[in-house]
Design a protein around this motif. Structure first.
Motif, mmCIF file in Angstrom:
data_model
loop_
_atom_site.group_PDB
_atom_site.id
_atom_site.type_symbol
_atom_site.label_atom_id
_atom_site.label_comp_id
_atom_site.label_asym_id
_atom_site.label_seq_id
_atom_site.Cartn_x
_atom_site.Cartn_y
_atom_site.Cartn_z
ATOM 1 N N LEU A 91 19.037 10.447 27.178
ATOM 2 C CA LEU A 91 18.347 11.697 26.844
ATOM 3 C C LEU A 91 17.451 12.145 27.987
ATOM 4 O O LEU A 91 17.258 13.341 28.216
ATOM 5 N N ARG A 92 16.905 11.192 28.709
ATOM 6 C CA ARG A 92 16.035 11.523 29.852
ATOM 7 C C ARG A 92 16.825 12.170 30.978
ATOM 8 O O ARG A 92 16.241 12.835 31.835
ATOM 9 N N ALA A 93 18.155 11.953 30.983
ATOM 10 C CA ALA A 93 18.992 12.567 32.009
ATOM 11 C C ALA A 93 19.375 13.995 31.634
ATOM 12 O O ALA A 93 19.931 14.720 32.455
ATOM 13 N N VAL A 94 19.088 14.409 30.389
ATOM 14 C CA VAL A 94 19.472 15.735 29.916
ATOM 15 C C VAL A 94 18.260 16.641 29.737
ATOM 16 O O VAL A 94 18.325 17.835 30.023
ATOM 17 N N THR A 95 17.163 16.073 29.285
ATOM 18 C CA THR A 95 15.990 16.876 28.954
ATOM 19 C C THR A 95 15.111 17.138 30.170
ATOM 20 O O THR A 95 15.367 16.644 31.273
ATOM 21 N N HIS A 96 14.042 17.867 29.937
ATOM 22 C CA HIS A 96 13.105 18.231 31.001
ATOM 23 C C HIS A 96 12.195 17.069 31.379
ATOM 24 O O HIS A 96 11.331 17.199 32.243
ATOM 25 N N ASN A 97 12.383 15.921 30.806
ATOM 26 C CA ASN A 97 11.473 14.800 31.028
ATOM 27 C C ASN A 97 11.611 14.148 32.399
ATOM 28 O O ASN A 97 10.844 13.275 32.731
ATOM 29 N N ARG A 98 12.619 14.521 33.173
ATOM 30 C CA ARG A 98 12.796 13.918 34.492
ATOM 31 C C ARG A 98 12.414 14.910 35.575
ATOM 32 O O ARG A 98 12.478 16.122 35.394
ATOM 33 N N ALA A 99 12.048 14.408 36.736
ATOM 34 C CA ALA A 99 11.616 15.276 37.825
ATOM 35 C C ALA A 99 12.731 16.209 38.284
ATOM 36 O O ALA A 99 12.478 17.321 38.744
ATOM 37 N N GLU A 157 29.805 19.202 32.043
ATOM 38 C CA GLU A 157 28.898 18.394 32.853
ATOM 39 C C GLU A 157 28.220 17.303 32.022
ATOM 40 O O GLU A 157 27.919 16.232 32.533
ATOM 41 N N LEU A 158 27.974 17.594 30.753
ATOM 42 C CA LEU A 158 27.400 16.581 29.867
ATOM 43 C C LEU A 158 28.324 15.376 29.760
ATOM 44 O O LEU A 158 27.884 14.225 29.759
ATOM 45 N N ALA A 159 29.621 15.647 29.690
ATOM 46 C CA ALA A 159 30.601 14.562 29.571
ATOM 47 C C ALA A 159 30.725 13.771 30.870
ATOM 48 O O ALA A 159 30.674 12.535 30.866
ATOM 49 N N ALA A 160 30.895 14.488 32.006
ATOM 50 C CA ALA A 160 31.194 13.818 33.273
ATOM 51 C C ALA A 160 29.944 13.386 34.027
ATOM 52 O O ALA A 160 29.838 12.236 34.468
ATOM 53 N N CYS A 161 28.990 14.295 34.200
ATOM 54 C CA CYS A 161 27.832 14.026 35.060
ATOM 55 C C CYS A 161 26.661 13.376 34.340
ATOM 56 O O CYS A 161 25.692 12.980 34.989
ATOM 57 N N CYS A 162 26.742 13.309 33.030
ATOM 58 C CA CYS A 162 25.678 12.619 32.292
ATOM 59 C C CYS A 162 26.233 11.377 31.613
ATOM 60 O O CYS A 162 25.970 10.253 32.051
ATOM 61 N N PHE A 163 27.013 11.557 30.574
ATOM 62 C CA PHE A 163 27.467 10.429 29.766
ATOM 63 C C PHE A 163 28.278 9.426 30.586
ATOM 64 O O PHE A 163 27.933 8.240 30.669
ATOM 65 N N LEU A 164 29.366 9.889 31.212
ATOM 66 C CA LEU A 164 30.222 8.976 31.971
ATOM 67 C C LEU A 164 29.502 8.420 33.192
ATOM 68 O O LEU A 164 29.550 7.207 33.460
ATOM 69 N N TYR A 165 28.842 9.280 33.944
ATOM 70 C CA TYR A 165 28.128 8.824 35.144
ATOM 71 C C TYR A 165 27.112 7.749 34.786
ATOM 72 O O TYR A 165 27.041 6.703 35.454
ATOM 73 N N GLN A 166 26.334 7.971 33.743
ATOM 74 C CA GLN A 166 25.286 7.017 33.388
ATOM 75 C C GLN A 166 25.863 5.713 32.856
ATOM 76 O O GLN A 166 25.287 4.642 33.063
ATOM 77 N N TRP A 218 19.032 13.372 43.211
ATOM 78 C CA TRP A 218 17.923 14.096 42.585
ATOM 79 C C TRP A 218 17.880 13.969 41.066
ATOM 80 O O TRP A 218 16.926 14.418 40.450
ATOM 81 N N GLY A 219 18.888 13.409 40.469
ATOM 82 C CA GLY A 219 18.899 13.253 39.017
ATOM 83 C C GLY A 219 18.802 14.570 38.276
ATOM 84 O O GLY A 219 18.217 14.633 37.190
ATOM 85 N N SER A 220 19.378 15.640 38.862
ATOM 86 C CA SER A 220 19.225 16.962 38.262
ATOM 87 C C SER A 220 20.503 17.405 37.552
ATOM 88 O O SER A 220 21.358 18.071 38.134
ATOM 89 N N PHE A 221 20.617 17.035 36.297
ATOM 90 C CA PHE A 221 21.706 17.542 35.466
ATOM 91 C C PHE A 221 21.615 19.054 35.333
ATOM 92 O O PHE A 221 22.623 19.757 35.292
#
Length: 313
Positions: A91-99, A157-166, A218-221
């Motif tokens: 969730l931290r990779a999707v929400t505004h909680n990361r820099a 991007e949620l599927a590839a760059c967030c869920f799968l990547y993480q 940069w961790g910027s989803f």
């Protein structure tokens, strides 16, 4: 020796579902399931009629529904991340909680996508390989299609760059496994697209690599989401070009049927997808991101931060 090698390759807090082939299959099944669920909801007669009314025609409503149906992907992935405790840090990779997930980077990605796509269209127009006819489009349908493209682009991007990547980042110590694994997955999704070509595969692969590098440094989803949204909106809604082998029923411009059938910068079947310029631009951006990332010294690793809490899960 085997144990030492295992420790060098794998992280101690990884899950069995993070293994490369299993992670690919799981992501693909969730992506397909989310799309099917979203499309099923929009095929309800009252929902379909409402979309047709808002879009102005059944054809436009069908295009709008195809994009908006990706909301099912969001629901499925976010639901899994929330309710499956080991994946909850995602969730931290999707929400505004990361820099990296800031409004500034999201808008920067959006403008980059709009600009890159517009440049890829402008070149064949200047060269005479492509002529565009103005169609006109009301503000309400355009706004609805923008929202739908945001949902559609974000789902991919949620599927590839967030869920799968993480998941791959959690499993393997070397970041190349997550970067290449997620970008190759995105490329594989295009193998079944209409108008498939090797040049299209090259562009999609390099684009996936670019987005994975943005996540790594940069961790910027949000930046990835914005770039994909800007590109798709310009390609599909502004210029009326084929996107993933399909043409939107409504667009601000439309290619003139009398335009030449193909050139290195434009193809009547696939539009600018896979054009030489698109591939070169993405390669240049990959190099730029790597150079800037190395100079900044930033490396985003969600699981290194969560390791202490999740080693016992």
């Amino acid at each position: 020796m085997a144990t030492d090698l295992h420790k060098k390759i794998f992280r101690p807090y990884a899950k069995q579902s993070d293994i490369l082939p299993i992670a690919w299959i799981l992501t693909a099944l969730l992506l397909i399931g989310g799309q099917k669920a979203g499309q099923a909801l929009l095929r309800i007669p009252s929902a379909a009629q409402r979309l047709d009314s808002l879009a102005g025609s059944p054809d436009a409503g069908g295009s709008l529904g195809m994009l908006a149906g990706s909301a099912g992907v969001w629901i499925l992935f976010i639901g899994l991340i929330i309710f499956w405790r080991p994946d909850r840090p995602m969730l931290r990779a999707v929400t505004h909680n990361r820099a990296g997930n800031t409004l500034k980077l999201g808008l920067l990605g959006l403008l980059a996508g709009l600009g890159l796509c517009s440049l890829c269209v402008l070149v064949p127009v200047i060269l005479g390989d492509l002529r565009l006819d103005r169609q006109g489009m009301d503000l309400l349908p355009m706004g609805l299609f923008l929202i739908a493209v945001i949902i559609w682009s974000g789902a991919e991007e949620l599927a590839a760059c967030c869920f799968l990547y993480q998941k791959l980042r959690r499993r393997y110590r070397h970041p190349a496994m997550a970067i290449l694994g997620s970008s190759l997955f995105a490329a594989a999704l295009r193998l079944i697209s209409p108008g498939f070509s090797l040049s299209l595969l090259a562009q999609v692969t390099v684009t996936g690599l670019l987005l994975s590098l943005v996540i790594y440094y940069w961790g910027s989803f949000w930046a990835c989401w914005g770039l994909r949204t800007g590109w798709y909106f310009a390609q599909w809604i502004l210029f009326g070009l084929p996107c993933c082998g399909q043409v939107c029923a409504l667009s601000l411009f439309r290619p003139d049927p009398a335009s030449p059938g193909g050139s290195p910068f434009w193809d009547a079947g696939s539009g600018i997808e896979g054009s030489i310029l698109a591939v070169l631009l993405m390669v240049w951006l990959c190099i730029t991101v790597i150079v800037c990332g190395m100079r900044s010294g930033r490396r985003e690793d969600l699981w290194r931060e969560a390791a202490g809490a999740y080693e016992t899960v």
